[in-house]
Design an enzyme around this catalytic site. Structure first.
Site, PDB file in Angstrom:
ATOM      1  N   GLY A  78       1.049  -1.218   0.137  1.00 15.15           N
ATOM      2  CA  GLY A  78       0.023  -0.027  -0.246  1.00 15.15           C
ATOM      3  C   GLY A  78       1.131   1.130   0.183  1.00 15.15           C
ATOM      4  O   GLY A  78       1.557   1.455  -0.962  1.00 15.15           O
ATOM      5  N   GLU A  79       1.039   1.496   1.128  1.00 14.74           N
ATOM      6  CA  GLU A  79       1.529   3.482   1.146  1.00 14.74           C
ATOM      7  C   GLU A  79       2.550   3.020   2.283  1.00 14.74           C
ATOM      8  O   GLU A  79       2.977   3.702   3.087  1.00 14.74           O
ATOM      9  CB  GLU A  79       0.397   4.353   1.210  1.00 14.74           C
ATOM     10  CG  GLU A  79      -0.103   4.280   2.162  1.00 14.74           C
ATOM     11  CD  GLU A  79      -1.734   5.834   3.065  1.00 14.74           C
ATOM     12  OE1 GLU A  79      -1.976   6.118   4.093  1.00 14.74           O
ATOM     13  OE2 GLU A  79      -2.035   6.141   1.506  1.00 14.74           O
TER      14      GLU A  79
END
Length: 108
Positions: free
Chosen positions: A19-20
């Site tokens: 994801g981030e």
């Protein structure tokens, strides 16, 4: 990513984890040195907006730091779990911060 890689020494790793979320793998750093590096990177990223066709985009980082314990059979999974706990502490206290996992406690 380029900003983060500027601060790494030979053999150290910066990679996307999901994801981030991203991970740094550093060697021979004390917690204080890792915190100083994390804050240096955080400040550099904050002061360097991303340029897009729509204009500049401000970016901030929240970072969690965990140190592998010698002699306790630390696994990558347990180390990432500790760093993740510290990361959520940093996010929970306003974001754009660095937090360190301290044996059963989290430090700011």
């Amino acid at each position: 990513m380029a900003i983060c890689q500027l601060y790494l020494n030979k053999g150290e790793i910066f990679a996307r984890y999901g994801g981030e979320e991203f991970v740094f793998s550093l060697s021979n750093y004390t917690k204080a040195e890792a915190e100083e590096l994390a804050n240096t990177i955080r400040n550099h990223v904050e002061k360097t907006p991303m340029v897009s066709p729509e204009g500049e985009i401000s970016i901030t980082l929240s970072l969690g730091i965990a140190e592998a314990e010698r002699g306790v059979g630390e696994t990558v999974s347990s180390l990432l779990n500790k760093a993740d706990k510290a990361l959520y502490q940093a996010k929970g206290t306003g974001r754009n911060k660095v937090s360190i996992y301290l044996k059963g406690n989290i430090g700011m």
